[in-house]
Design a protein around this motif. Structure first.
Motif, mmCIF file in Angstrom:
data_model
loop_
_atom_site.group_PDB
_atom_site.id
_atom_site.type_symbol
_atom_site.label_atom_id
_atom_site.label_comp_id
_atom_site.label_asym_id
_atom_site.label_seq_id
_atom_site.Cartn_x
_atom_site.Cartn_y
_atom_site.Cartn_z
ATOM 1 N N SER A 1 -16.244 56.536 74.385
ATOM 2 C CA SER A 1 -16.263 57.835 73.731
ATOM 3 C C SER A 1 -17.551 58.570 74.047
ATOM 4 C CB SER A 1 -16.141 57.662 72.200
ATOM 5 O OG SER A 1 -16.390 58.881 71.537
ATOM 6 N N PRO A 2 -17.493 59.638 74.825
ATOM 7 C CA PRO A 2 -18.710 60.396 75.148
ATOM 8 C C PRO A 2 -19.412 60.933 73.905
ATOM 9 C CG PRO A 2 -16.897 61.039 76.597
ATOM 10 C CD PRO A 2 -16.314 60.170 75.539
ATOM 11 N N ILE A 3 -18.629 61.353 72.896
ATOM 12 C CA ILE A 3 -19.241 61.883 71.682
ATOM 13 C C ILE A 3 -19.993 60.791 70.938
ATOM 14 C CG2 ILE A 3 -18.733 62.824 69.398
ATOM 15 C CD1 ILE A 3 -16.598 64.532 70.611
ATOM 16 N N ALA A 4 -19.378 59.621 70.784
ATOM 17 C CA ALA A 4 -20.049 58.517 70.096
ATOM 18 C C ALA A 4 -21.292 58.079 70.854
ATOM 19 C CB ALA A 4 -19.085 57.346 69.930
ATOM 20 N N ALA A 5 -21.196 58.004 72.185
ATOM 21 C CA ALA A 5 -22.361 57.616 72.993
ATOM 22 C C ALA A 5 -23.500 58.606 72.819
ATOM 23 C CB ALA A 5 -21.959 57.507 74.462
ATOM 24 N N ALA A 6 -23.160 59.898 72.775
ATOM 25 C CA ALA A 6 -24.194 60.930 72.597
ATOM 26 C C ALA A 6 -24.849 60.819 71.217
ATOM 27 C CB ALA A 6 -23.583 62.312 72.783
ATOM 28 N N LEU A 7 -24.071 60.487 70.197
ATOM 29 C CA LEU A 7 -24.624 60.353 68.850
ATOM 30 C C LEU A 7 -25.560 59.153 68.751
ATOM 31 C CD1 LEU A 7 -21.416 61.169 66.768
ATOM 32 C CD2 LEU A 7 -23.460 62.589 66.984
ATOM 33 N N VAL A 8 -25.188 58.051 69.400
ATOM 34 C CA VAL A 8 -26.060 56.871 69.404
ATOM 35 C C VAL A 8 -27.350 57.178 70.152
ATOM 36 C CG1 VAL A 8 -26.290 54.496 70.215
ATOM 37 C CG2 VAL A 8 -24.164 55.236 69.135
ATOM 38 N N ASP A 9 -27.242 57.853 71.305
ATOM 39 C CA ASP A 9 -28.452 58.230 72.056
ATOM 40 C C ASP A 9 -29.341 59.164 71.240
ATOM 41 O OD1 ASP A 9 -27.668 56.707 74.194
ATOM 42 O OD2 ASP A 9 -26.761 58.378 75.306
ATOM 43 N N GLU A 10 -28.725 60.099 70.508
ATOM 44 C CA GLU A 10 -29.497 61.012 69.659
ATOM 45 C C GLU A 10 -30.252 60.234 68.584
ATOM 46 O OE1 GLU A 10 -28.671 64.528 66.350
ATOM 47 O OE2 GLU A 10 -27.133 64.084 67.850
ATOM 48 N N ALA A 11 -29.600 59.217 68.015
ATOM 49 C CA ALA A 11 -30.257 58.409 66.998
ATOM 50 C C ALA A 11 -31.422 57.619 67.584
ATOM 51 C CB ALA A 11 -29.249 57.472 66.344
ATOM 52 N N LEU A 12 -31.261 57.099 68.796
ATOM 53 C CA LEU A 12 -32.361 56.379 69.441
ATOM 54 C C LEU A 12 -33.535 57.316 69.713
ATOM 55 C CD1 LEU A 12 -30.326 54.110 71.885
ATOM 56 C CD2 LEU A 12 -31.827 53.318 70.038
ATOM 57 N N ILE B 1 -26.460 63.042 61.276
ATOM 58 C CA ILE B 1 -26.500 61.601 61.508
ATOM 59 C C ILE B 1 -27.785 60.956 60.991
ATOM 60 C CG2 ILE B 1 -25.052 61.842 63.558
ATOM 61 C CD1 ILE B 1 -27.614 61.126 65.189
ATOM 62 N N THR B 2 -28.702 61.752 60.447
ATOM 63 C CA THR B 2 -29.955 61.189 59.936
ATOM 64 C C THR B 2 -30.153 61.442 58.452
ATOM 65 O OG1 THR B 2 -31.248 63.193 60.419
ATOM 66 C CG2 THR B 2 -31.043 61.558 62.183
ATOM 67 N N GLY B 3 -29.394 62.339 57.866
ATOM 68 C CA GLY B 3 -29.572 62.677 56.460
ATOM 69 C C GLY B 3 -29.314 61.479 55.566
ATOM 70 N N PRO B 4 -30.163 61.232 54.588
ATOM 71 C CA PRO B 4 -29.987 60.063 53.717
ATOM 72 C C PRO B 4 -28.760 60.200 52.831
ATOM 73 C CG PRO B 4 -31.707 61.476 52.859
ATOM 74 C CD PRO B 4 -31.329 62.046 54.193
ATOM 75 N N ARG B 5 -28.174 59.078 52.523
ATOM 76 C CA ARG B 5 -27.110 59.035 51.505
ATOM 77 C C ARG B 5 -27.781 58.667 50.179
ATOM 78 N NH1 ARG B 5 -22.013 58.811 54.184
ATOM 79 N NH2 ARG B 5 -22.100 57.960 56.309
ATOM 80 N N PHE B 6 -27.513 59.408 49.140
ATOM 81 C CA PHE B 6 -28.134 59.139 47.853
ATOM 82 C C PHE B 6 -27.229 59.626 46.736
ATOM 83 C CE2 PHE B 6 -29.435 63.272 49.309
ATOM 84 C CZ PHE B 6 -29.362 64.083 48.189
ATOM 85 N N GLN B 7 -27.323 58.962 45.595
ATOM 86 C CA GLN B 7 -26.500 59.317 44.449
ATOM 87 C C GLN B 7 -27.012 60.566 43.748
ATOM 88 O OE1 GLN B 7 -23.640 58.044 43.249
ATOM 89 N NE2 GLN B 7 -23.465 56.602 44.937
ATOM 90 N N SER B 8 -28.323 60.710 43.675
ATOM 91 C CA SER B 8 -28.899 61.861 43.001
ATOM 92 C C SER B 8 -30.381 61.907 43.331
ATOM 93 C CB SER B 8 -28.709 61.768 41.481
ATOM 94 O OG SER B 8 -29.435 60.660 40.970
ATOM 95 N N LEU B 9 -31.016 63.014 42.988
ATOM 96 C CA LEU B 9 -32.461 63.074 43.085
ATOM 97 C C LEU B 9 -33.061 62.153 42.016
ATOM 98 C CD1 LEU B 9 -33.060 66.908 43.555
ATOM 99 C CD2 LEU B 9 -32.954 65.138 45.310
#
Length: 464
Positions: free
Chosen positions: A254-265, A281-289
Motif C-alpha cells: 500500500s503506497p499510502i500506508a508506506a508513506a504514512l510509516v515513512d512520515e512517522a519515521l 498520525i501524531t496527535g495524542p489519544r486522550f480521554q480529556s484534558l
C-alpha cells in the motif's frame, strides 16, 4: 357620592406589561387530547392496519412536516375525511398520536421498532429524538451492534455517536476476549472508532494488529488504505515502524500506508521540529484534558524532578483527593522550582528553574505521549513569563543568572521553520521585571499592533 367625576382607569395605570399563563398551553393541549379521545371536533381519521384514529389536522400539521405537506399543498388527502397510512403499524401510529397530543410516550422493547418506523415515516423529529435517548440508555455489550444498525436505518446521529463511544471504551475487552466479534464489526463503525481521540484502552501497536486482523478476515482488503490511515503511526516506537516498513506485506503493498510509516519515521528523527509536525498520525489519544504538575519545592530544601498528572480513573470509586490520584511521567534531569511552562503542539516546554542553590539555564521539552525530553537552549533566567503564539515561545523578563537582577528582555524560541529553529531577543520591556505573567489575547479595538515587531530578531543568539 362625590360630585367629581371618577378618575378613569387610563389615568391610574402607568405601564404596559406582558402577562404569561403557566398552565394555558398544557390545558389547551389536554383539552384537544380529550376531544380526540371522545371523537369531538376532529376533522380527519387516520387508518393504519385495520384500526382508525380520530385527530385534528391542525395538531398533526404543527407536529409533523409530513402532515403539514399533506394537508396544505393541495394533495388529495387535504380534502379527505379519512386517510390511510402505508408503512405505519397501528401500534406505531397510536404511540405517535399519544406523543403529538401530550408530549409524552411510554417506550419499551415491544413497541420501539413500531414507534421508530412511525416517527421516521411521519417525520416526528422530537419523537425520534426521545426514541434515540431511550436506546442510548439501553446500550450494552449485548445489543450495541443491533443498535448501530438501528441508528443507521432511522438516521439517529446521537445514537450512532453513543455506540461509537461505547465501543471506544470497550474495544480492549472486545479484542482480547471476543476476537470473532471484533472481526465482524461493520466497516463504518470500526473506522469511526479508529478516528476517535478517546481510544486509549489499546496501544497504537495493538490498534494496528486489530485492523490487520479485520482486513485479513474475509479478505476485506478493499478497505486497506481507508482504515490504515487512521492508525497513528507517530505514537509507535521507531523499531516497530522500521519493522512495518521493511517486513509487513500490507505496508509494502500500500503506497499510502508506506508513506504514512515513512512520515512517522521522519517525525521521530526530527526531534526539535516535532511540535510543528503534529498531524492526524501524531496527535495524542486522550480521554480529556487533565492537570499537570511539574517540579516544585518540598519544605524549602528538596526540589522535585517528577512530572505528574491528575489521574483518578485508576481508582474510579475513590472520591477523595490524595496521592493515589496522581500518575507520574518520566522525571526531569534535575529538580526544579521557580520555573515556567508552555504548551505548543501537544509538547510541554519547561523553561528555567532554581535548584540546589543555583539557577538552571537550560530548557526541556516533553512529548506528553512518548515522554521524551531534550535540551534546547541556554537562557540564564528564571521567574519569567511564558506565552505561545504562531509556533514561537516568548520568554518575558525574569531574573538573571549572570547579574542577579531582574531583566527587561524578551527571548523568543522560534520553531516556525523546520531546520531553522533559533533563539533570539525581541524588543525590550518598559521596565525590568521578574515574577511576571504574560499571555496573548486580542488587541483592544482602538489599537492596531504589528506582531512582526515581536517576531523580527533584535539580536540573534544562535540556532537550536
Amino acid at each position: 357620592m362625590p360630585s367629581e367625576a371618577s378618575v378613569s382607569s387610563k389615568e391610574m395605570l402607568t405601564g404596559q406589561r406582558l402577562c404569561h399563563s403557566k398552565s394555558h398551553q398544557d390545558s389547551v393541549l389536554s383539552a384537544l387530547n380529550q376531544q380526540r379521545k371522545d371523537g369531538q371536533l376532529c376533522d380527519v381519521t387516520l387508518v393504519a392496519g385495520e384500526q382508525k384514529f380520530h385527530a385534528h389536522k391542525a395538531v398533526l400539521a404543527a407536529c409533523s412536516d409530513y402532515f403539514r405537506a399533506m394537508f396544505s399543498l393541495c394533495m388529495v388527502e387535504s380534502e379527505a375525511d379519512e386517510v390511510t397510512l402505508q408503512g405505519v403499524t397501528s401500534v406505531g401510529l397510536k404511540h405517535a398520536l399519544d406523543f403529538a397530543y401530550t408530549g409524552q410516550i411510554l417506550l419499551e422493547p415491544a413497541v420501539i421498532q413500531d414507534v421508530l418506523s412511525a416517527g421516521s415515516h411521519l417525520q416526528l423529529l422530537e419523537l425520534l429524538s426521545l426514541c434515540s435517548h431511550y436506546l442510548i440508555q439501553e446500550l450494552s455489550s449485548v445489543n450495541y451492534l443491533e443498535l448501530y444498525r438501528v441508528a443507521d436505518l432511522f438516521h439517529l446521529p446521537a445514537l450512532e455517536e453513543a455506540v461509537v463511544g461505547f465501543l471506544v471504551e470497550h474495544l480492549s475487552e472486545l479484542s482480547q476476549s471476543r476476537q470473532d466479534e471484533a472481526q465482524q464489526l461493520p466497516y463504518r463503525l470500526l473506522r469511526e472508532v479508529l478516528k476517535s481521540d478517546r481510544l486509549t484502552s489499546l496501544s497504537e501497536e495493538e490498534i494496528w494488529k486489530l485492523v490487520v486482523l479485520w482486513l485479513e478476515h474475509d479478505c476485506r482488503y478493499q478497505y486497506t488504505e481507508d482504515l490504515l490511515q487512521h492508525v497513528r503511526y507517530g505514537l509507535m516506537d521507531v523499531p516497530t515502524l522500521h519493522h512495518l516498513a521493511h517486513s509487513h506485506p500490507l505496508v509494502q503493498s500500500s503506497p499510502i500506508a508506506a508513506a504514512l510509516v515513512d512520515e512517522a519515521l521522519d517525525y521521530h528523527h526530527a526531534t526539535f521540529a516535532q511540535p510543528l509536525h503534529q498531524s492526524a498520525i501524531t496527535g495524542p489519544r486522550f480521554q480529556s484534558l487533565t492537570l499537570y504538575i511539574i517540579g516544585g519545592r518540598k519544605r524549602e530544601v528538596s526540589r522535585v524532578r517528577e512530572l505528574r498528572y491528575f489521574n483518578p480513573s485508576a481508582q474510579e470509586h475513590v472520591r477523595v483527593a490524595g496521592g493515589s490520584n496522581w500518575s507520574e511521567l518520566a522525571a526531569m534531569p534535575t529538580g526544579r522550582s521557580h520555573h515556567c511552562v508552555a504548551v505548543m503542539g501537544n509538547f510541554l516546554f519547561v523553561v528555567g528553574s532554581l535548584g540546589g542553590g543555583r539557577l538552571h539555564n537550560f530548557h526541556n521539552f516533553y512529548n506528553i505521549c512518548t515522554v521524551t525530553d531534550s535540551f534546547l537552549f541556554s537562557s540564564g533566567q528564571n521567574e519569567s513569563g511564558v506565552a505561545v503564539h504562531d509556533d514561537r515561545i516568548y520568554v518575558v523578563g525574569g531574573y538573571s543568572i549572570w547579574t542577579n537582577e531582574p531583566l527587561a528582555c524578551i527571548q523568543v524560541l522560534d520553531l516556525s521553520a523546520e531546520g531553522k529553529e533559533e533563539v533570539f531577543y525581541g524588543p525590550t520591556l518598559p521596565f525590568a521585571s521578574n515574577g511576571i505573567a504574560t499571555c496573548f489575547l486580542p488587541a483592544p479595538h482602538f489599537t492596531c499592533p504589528n506582531l512582526q515587531t515581536l517576531q523580527v530578531p533584535h539580536h540573534r543568539m544562535g540556532a537550536v
